[in-house]
Design a protein around this motif. Structure first.
Motif, short mmCIF file in Angstrom:
data_model
loop_
_atom_site.label_atom_id
_atom_site.label_comp_id
_atom_site.label_asym_id
_atom_site.label_seq_id
_atom_site.Cartn_x
_atom_site.Cartn_y
_atom_site.Cartn_z
N ARG A 94 0.54 -1.44 0.02
CA ARG A 94 0.13 0.18 -0.04
C ARG A 94 1.05 1.83 -0.12
N ASN A 95 2.15 1.14 0.57
CA ASN A 95 2.50 2.29 1.08
C ASN A 95 3.99 2.01 0.40
N GLY A 96 4.99 2.96 -0.97
CA GLY A 96 6.58 1.86 -1.08
C GLY A 96 6.65 2.35 -2.12
N ILE A 97 7.60 2.15 -2.94
CA ILE A 97 8.69 2.67 -3.91
C ILE A 97 8.21 1.09 -4.77
N MET A 98 8.05 1.99 -6.00
CA MET A 98 8.07 1.12 -7.72
C MET A 98 8.76 1.62 -8.60
N TYR A 99 10.13 0.24 -8.69
CA TYR A 99 10.70 0.43 -9.55
C TYR A 99 10.57 -0.20 -11.26
N VAL A 100 10.25 0.45 -11.64
CA VAL A 100 10.39 0.56 -13.74
C VAL A 100 11.38 0.35 -13.96
N ILE A 101 12.01 -0.78 -14.54
CA ILE A 101 13.31 -1.33 -16.05
C ILE A 101 13.29 -2.00 -17.23
N SER A 102 13.47 -0.72 -17.68
CA SER A 102 13.95 -2.10 -18.58
C SER A 102 14.64 -3.23 -19.03
N ARG A 103 14.50 -4.10 -19.45
CA ARG A 103 16.21 -5.03 -19.81
C ARG A 103 16.97 -5.40 -20.91
N THR A 105 27.39 -8.40 -37.31
CA THR A 105 27.61 -7.05 -37.24
C THR A 105 26.86 -5.77 -36.49
N ALA A 106 26.62 -5.09 -36.09
CA ALA A 106 26.17 -4.33 -34.32
C ALA A 106 25.66 -2.92 -35.32
N GLY A 107 24.43 -3.59 -35.55
CA GLY A 107 23.50 -2.44 -36.70
C GLY A 107 22.76 -1.41 -35.24
N ASN A 108 22.76 -1.45 -34.54
CA ASN A 108 21.86 -0.37 -33.41
C ASN A 108 22.38 -0.06 -32.98
N PRO A 109 23.80 1.01 -33.21
CA PRO A 109 24.30 2.14 -32.53
C PRO A 109 23.37 3.08 -31.89
N THR A 110 22.76 3.39 -33.21
CA THR A 110 21.51 4.68 -32.64
C THR A 110 20.32 4.62 -31.66
N GLY A 111 20.17 2.51 -31.65
CA GLY A 111 19.48 2.58 -30.51
C GLY A 111 19.94 2.39 -29.12
N HIS A 112 21.53 2.05 -28.86
CA HIS A 112 22.17 2.11 -27.52
C HIS A 112 21.95 3.58 -26.90
N LEU A 113 22.54 4.68 -27.84
CA LEU A 113 23.39 6.08 -27.84
C LEU A 113 21.37 6.60 -27.05
N LYS A 114 20.21 6.42 -27.91
CA LYS A 114 19.14 7.17 -27.32
C LYS A 114 18.26 6.87 -26.28
N SER A 115 18.71 5.36 -25.76
CA SER A 115 18.74 4.42 -24.67
C SER A 115 18.88 5.30 -23.62
N HIS A 116 20.39 5.63 -23.89
CA HIS A 116 21.28 6.43 -22.77
C HIS A 116 21.08 7.48 -22.07
N LEU A 117 20.77 8.30 -23.42
CA LEU A 117 19.66 9.60 -22.87
C LEU A 117 17.94 9.66 -22.39
N THR A 118 17.84 8.83 -22.57
CA THR A 118 15.72 8.23 -22.17
C THR A 118 16.58 8.49 -20.67
N GLY A 119 16.73 7.23 -20.14
CA GLY A 119 17.54 6.52 -19.15
C GLY A 119 16.38 5.03 -19.40
N ASN A 120 17.18 4.49 -18.79
CA ASN A 120 16.03 2.75 -18.84
C ASN A 120 15.05 2.40 -17.76
N HIS A 121 14.79 2.88 -16.70
CA HIS A 121 13.93 3.45 -15.41
C HIS A 121 13.97 3.93 -15.16
N CYS A 122 12.34 4.21 -14.56
CA CYS A 122 11.49 5.38 -13.43
C CYS A 122 11.64 4.82 -11.97
N VAL A 123 11.40 5.81 -11.06
CA VAL A 123 11.57 5.04 -10.07
C VAL A 123 9.94 6.42 -9.20
#
Length: 142
Positions: free
Chosen positions: A34-43, A88-106
């Motif tokens: 009923r009272n606490g913290i919710m961590y939402v984290i992308s895997r 071949t790594a074809g997703n560099p933009t995905g990693h960089l965009k993820s870095h800017l948005t973050g992978n979680h919220c509290v």
């Protein structure tokens, strides 16, 4: 007390903003906490989790901003054959965009409800789709 929940998504686009606020509210309602913290984290390393106002024009502005900052046609070091990865790594933009948005919220939980601003919604951000994705939701509290 600690509870773990999972949200499974099948994204539809290469870059996509997916509202997950209602799913998180449902998890909160079903929770014994009923009272606490919710961590939402992308895997995933090419996705994000962020909080902002749910407006179609703002989603467009955010996408445009990320495209200006991280253009698809830039010669990224990551866009090459990676011996350790075996392809071949074809997703560099995905990693960089993820870095800017973050992978979680509290988010605080007060009296069994997610405490957030009226204009705030929670987004799962896909930057390398379409793909099968999992979000971990951990609730800690009493």
């Amino acid at each position: 007390m600690v509870e773990h929940h999972f949200i499974k998504l099948l994204t539809k686009q290469y870059n996509e903003w997916i509202l997950i606020t209602e799913e998180l509210k449902g998890i909160c309602t079903e929770s014994k906490i009923r009272n606490g913290i919710m961590y939402v984290i992308s895997r995933h390393t090419t996705t994000g989790v962020t909080v902002n106002e749910s407006l179609e024009c703002l989603e467009s502005d955010l996408s445009d901003m990320l495209e200006r900052l991280i253009p698809e046609d830039f010669p990224y070091a990551h866009a090459r054959l990676l011996s350790s990865y075996g392809s071949t790594a074809g997703n560099p933009t995905g990693h960089l965009k993820s870095h800017l948005t973050g992978n979680h919220c509290v988010l605080p939980i007060i009296d069994g409800t997610i405490s957030k601003g009226d204009a705030q919604d929670i987004y799962f951000c896909e930057f390398d789709g379409p793909a099968s994705r999992t979000i971990t939701v951990t609730i800690i509290g009493e």
